[in-house]
Structure formats: structure tokens, C-alpha cells
Design an enzyme around this catalytic site. Structure first.
Site, PDB file in Angstrom:
ATOM      1  N   LYS A  85     -61.427 -72.481  30.438  1.00  0.00           N
ATOM      2  CA  LYS A  85     -60.648 -71.277  30.737  1.00  0.00           C
ATOM      3  C   LYS A  85     -60.687 -70.993  32.229  1.00  0.00           C
ATOM      4  CE  LYS A  85     -60.343 -66.358  29.469  1.00  0.00           C
ATOM      5  NZ  LYS A  85     -60.918 -65.289  28.616  1.00  0.00           N
ATOM      6  N   SER A 160     -57.804 -62.954  25.863  1.00  0.00           N
ATOM      7  CA  SER A 160     -57.354 -63.592  27.078  1.00  0.00           C
ATOM      8  C   SER A 160     -57.616 -65.102  27.102  1.00  0.00           C
ATOM      9  CB  SER A 160     -58.054 -62.937  28.281  1.00  0.00           C
ATOM     10  OG  SER A 160     -59.466 -63.121  28.223  1.00  0.00           O
ATOM     11  N   SER A 184     -61.660 -61.447  23.216  1.00  0.00           N
ATOM     12  CA  SER A 184     -60.857 -62.474  23.876  1.00  0.00           C
ATOM     13  C   SER A 184     -61.138 -63.902  23.437  1.00  0.00           C
ATOM     14  CB  SER A 184     -61.022 -62.376  25.397  1.00  0.00           C
ATOM     15  OG  SER A 184     -60.388 -61.228  25.887  1.00  0.00           O
TER      16      SER A 184
END
Length: 471
Positions: A85, A160, A184
Site C-alpha cells: 500500500k 483506504s 481500511s
């Protein structure tokens, strides 16, 4: 060693891939080439990656093959191609947090999570997309565009950690890292039919203490993969003063051990405040019932009512955010319009707001402590709704009720305040063919129990390892 999609490696688990590479039945280089080819062929529509370094991946894979050929070293992630990420550092790659405001400079070092996965034999493919600064329950930004859900390209994979979830669900990476400050990891896992554990906070060390609410973890296709990754990446680290190590059996080993006797579990569809789509509640409840038939659990009949922490969570996330960004030299004018609007509304830089948030957090901790004195596990739906539109805002009405202060993931944020572990596992699919997740929550440091229960449910009711169009 050439590998074609027909060889089945994309659908193989990280354990199966690592064992095959270790036994020289396939090379790490061949696996890396297979994933790179899939990214080049498929990611144009998905938008899961914001940076790919094929040359570095192939070079790392070559070194793994040399180590395996030499023998004598067991690498738990030998040749496993993974994505990171875009809020964690990878040496040689930029970290941009979904934004144009951070520039394109390559980072000089790995974050601990990246370094530990690499040391275990993992091969970094690249960085995955996220909403700017992680400030959205969907994954899109003005800089990198939309990220789409492999189960339905018109829908969001969540946020996210949406890029990581999309990459794993589409078979563009074997596993991927994520972070969870309020859902997330768990929301993208639920929206993409994956396993998503928010571990006990700081079980996987962070590179700094920027957010006490955020835990690092992974998006995977199987519970055993998550367990192995925790064994590899977890444990205290000098970069994170709050990081912890857990005594006892390794997480992967614990999956095969008997569950502790006398565990009590309670189901709550809404924690007493959240609007939830009836179909989502129904599918998650059926998965809960399957778990009761599978695991030796005592089901406790009680109504769970907790305070809605959503507004306090937002206040905590934004109160001093603008000052913090300015102190780091972030070019505010280069942030997305949506991010600037949120900062204008919520970044108060007000000590009284800070004190108000602390009181709200203390109250949820008090009430949750009472709940977990009566039960060991709390089960809920992972989300309030099915994946919404890829380019849409969070639904403001869910199940005919106002949802401005509950949103798509209203049952997630309190877990981050507690620092407790919670896992989302696939529960089924809606009538429109979209995944639904079941969330299980436990006390701090009871991560093994959650993994054991999730593993039992997976064995009793296996789920798809890849989104149907990408299998």
C-alpha cells in the site's frame, strides 16, 4: 522456467507458492513474470497499482532462486509476489499516499513491514493505490484516478486499502499490505471477498507513531496466509515504541490447535445505532450461524448497544491535521479538492475538541470493557452496505435511514479506539453478485482466537480465492 496462466499458480496460496519455489518446482522469477504480465494486461481497467518496478521484482526473484538452489535456508515467503500500500516505504520507490503533494522521490529504505516480508523471501511488485491521505471509504484520487472492484468494475473496492484489495482479488499480487485506522483493511476485504485482519494495534510495527488508531496488516485470500504473514511481520521493532511481541504458539501453528474451551460469542447486527442494508445483515447472520454450527462456542443472547464513535473518530483524525501537514512541508495547494474541503471543515486545531474526543474514546473503552467481561467474541456485519459506485461518495442514506454519521463502515471504528483485533471474512454474496463480510472482534492480544475461528469457518464453507472474472 516459463509459466502460463493454465499452470494454476495465480490461484495457489502463498504457502503453496513458497513451498513450490523452495522445492524448485517453479522459480520465483517465473512467478514474478506471471504477475507482472497480469498487471500489464489487466490493471489498466482496475487501477490497483500506482507504481510497478518489474526490473527490481525480477532481480529480487533471481536472488531468491539462487538462495533456494543453494539449499539450507527455509524462506516462508520464498518467491511470493506481494504489493505494498502506498503509505509504506519500499526502498527505491516513491511513497505518495495517493497524492501529488508528496513528490516522486524514491525512498532510501524499507519500512519494517516491507523489510520483514522481503527477508522472508517475498518479492515486491510495486505500490497500490489509496485515496489521498487515506481519507475516504472508496479508493480514488485526482492524481491516480479510480480504483475499481474486480467483482464489478462499476463498484469501489473500498478504502483506504482498496488498491491492495483489488490487486489480490484480481490475482495481480499473491498478497498485499494494508493499514486500518477505522476499517481500511476490513472494508476492502469485505467488498472484495477477501480475508482482512486488523491486528492488535502495533502487533505489526509501524515506522512511526503518527496515528495511535492505525494498525498494519494484510489483504489475503486465505486465513492461513494472514497467519503466516503475522508470524513473519509481527513482533517488536525499535522504530515503533509501542510495538509488541506475542508469546505462545505461532499464528499459523495455532490454526490447527483446539479452540480454548468455554468461549462466548454474541451477534449484533448494528451495535444499536447503525443503519444496515437488510440483505447485508441477512448474509452476515447466516455466516455467523454457520460458525456456531462449526465451532464450540456458547452463543449469548443479549442486545449490544455501544456509543457511535464515528463523529469523535473524524474529529480525532482531522483536528490538527492541517497543522501537521504544514509542519511536514506538504504543499496544501497540491492536495485534492475533496481533501482540502475536509480539512477546511474538520481541521479545527482546537484543544477543546481534543479533550472532547478523549472523553468519547474513554467512554467507548469503558462500555466495551463491560461488554467483553460478558462475552469473548463479538460478531457483526463487516459493512453497512454492498460496494457502492467506484466514483461515488459514501451513501448518505442506507436502508432508508440517514447515514451521514455512520457511513458504509459504521461497525469498524470503535475497534481502532480499543486497539483490539478484528477480522473480516467472506460471508457470501448478494443477489447482485457482490461480496459480503462477517466481522469478528475480540479483546486485545486475542488475534489467534480470531484466526482460529475464521479458519474453522473457511474450512466449513470455503470461499472463492479470486473474483470470478479473474480466476
Amino acid at each position: 522456467m516459463p509459466v502460463s496462466p493454465d499452470d494454476g499458480w495465480i490461484g495457489a496460496s502463498a504457502q503453496e507458492q513458497a513451498q513450490a519455489v523452495s522445492e524448485r518446482r517453479v522459480t520465483a522469477e517465473a512467478l514474478a513474470r506471471l504477475y507482472i504480465e497480469r498487471i500489464e494486461r489487466l490493471d489498466g481497467k482496475l487501477g490497483a497499482f500506482v507504481h510497478v518496478d518489474a526490473e527490481a521484482a525480477l532481480s529480487a526473484a533471481y536472488e531468491i532462486d539462487k538462495r533456494c538452489a543453494a539449499g539450507g535456508v527455509v524462506l516462508p515467503l520464498a518467491g511470493v509476489a506481494f504489493a505494498v500500500k502506498d503509505n509504506a516505504h519500499v526502498a527505491g520507490m516513491p511513497t505518495r499516499l495517493g497524492s501529488a503533494a508528496f513528490g516522486d522521490s524514491a525512498q532510501p529504505h524499507d519500512d519494517p513491514i516491507t523489510a520483514r516480508l522481503r527477508a522472508a523471501g517475498g518479492v515486491v511488485l510495486g505500490k497500490t493505490s489509496m485515496p489521498e491521505l487515506g481519507m475516504h471509504s472508496a479508493t480514488s484520487s485526482e492524481t491516480f484516478g479510480l480504483t475499481r472492484n474486480p467483482w464489478n468494475l462499476d463498484r469501489t473496492p473500498g478504502g483506504s486499502s482498496g488498491g491492495s484489495a483489488a490487486a489480490v482479488a484480481a490475482g495481480l499480487a499473491s498478497i498485499a499490505t494494508g493499514s486500518d485506522g477505522g476499517g481500511s483493511i476490513r472494508t476492502p476485504a469485505a467488498f472484495c471477498g477477501l480475508v482482512g485482519l486488523k491486528p492488535t494495534t502495533s502487533l505489526v510495527p509501524r515506522s512511526n507513531g503518527d496515528s495511535a488508531l492505525t494498525a498494519l496488516g494484510f489483504l489475503t485470500r486465505t486465513v492461513a496466509e494472514t497467519a503466516r504473514l503475522l508470524d513473519v511481520a509481527g513482533g517488536a521493532h525499535p522504530c515503533d515504541r509501542g510495538s509488541v511481541s506475542m508469546a505462545g504458539e505461532r499464528f499459523e501453528t495455532a490454526l490447527t490447535l483446539p479452540l480454548a474451551p468455554g468461549l462466548r460469542i454474541v451477534w449484533s447486527p448494528d451495535l444499536g445505532y447503525a443503519p444496515i442494508e437488510p440483505e447485508i445483515e441477512h448474509i452476515a447472520r447466516r455466516a455467523f450461524d454457520r460458525l456456531l454450527m462449526t465451532a464450540p462456542l456458547e452463543s449469548i443472547k443479549m442486545t449490544v448497544i455501544l456509543p457511535n464513535i464515528y463523529q469523535a473518530w473524524v474529529q480525532d483524525a482531522f483536528n490538527f491535521a492541517l497543522e501537521d501537514l504544514l509542519s511536514k512541508g506538504v504543499r496544501i495547494q497540491h492536495l485534492d479538492k475533496r481533501t482540502r474541503r475536509l480539512l477546511d471543515i474538520h481541521s479545527r486545531s482546537d484543544p477543546s475538541v481534543y479533550l472532547e474526543v478523549r472523553r468519547a474514546f474513554a467512554e467507548i473503552e469503558r462500555q466495551a470493557a463491560k461488554l467483553f467481561s460478558e462475552v469473548d467474541i463479538l460478531a457483526t456485519p463487516s459493512t453497512a452496505c454492498e460496494p457502492f459506485g467506484a466514483g461515488s461518495e459514501i451513501p448518505s442514506v442506507i436502508a432508508g435511514r440517514a447515514a451521514e454519521w455512520t457511513g458504509a463502515e459504521p461497525l469498524s471504528m470503535f475497534v481502532n479506539v480499543l486497539g483490539a483485533p478484528a477480522i473480516s471474512v467472506p460471508a457470501g454474496v448478494t443477489g447482485s453478485g457482490l461480496p459480503v463480510g462477517l466481522q469478528l472482534v475480540a479483546r486485545r492480544f486475542e488475534d489467534r482466537t480470531l484466526l482460529q475461528l475464521a479458519h474453522m469457518l473457511e474450512r466449513a464453507s470455503p470461499w472463492l480465492r479470486l473474483a470470478p472474472d479473474y480466476a
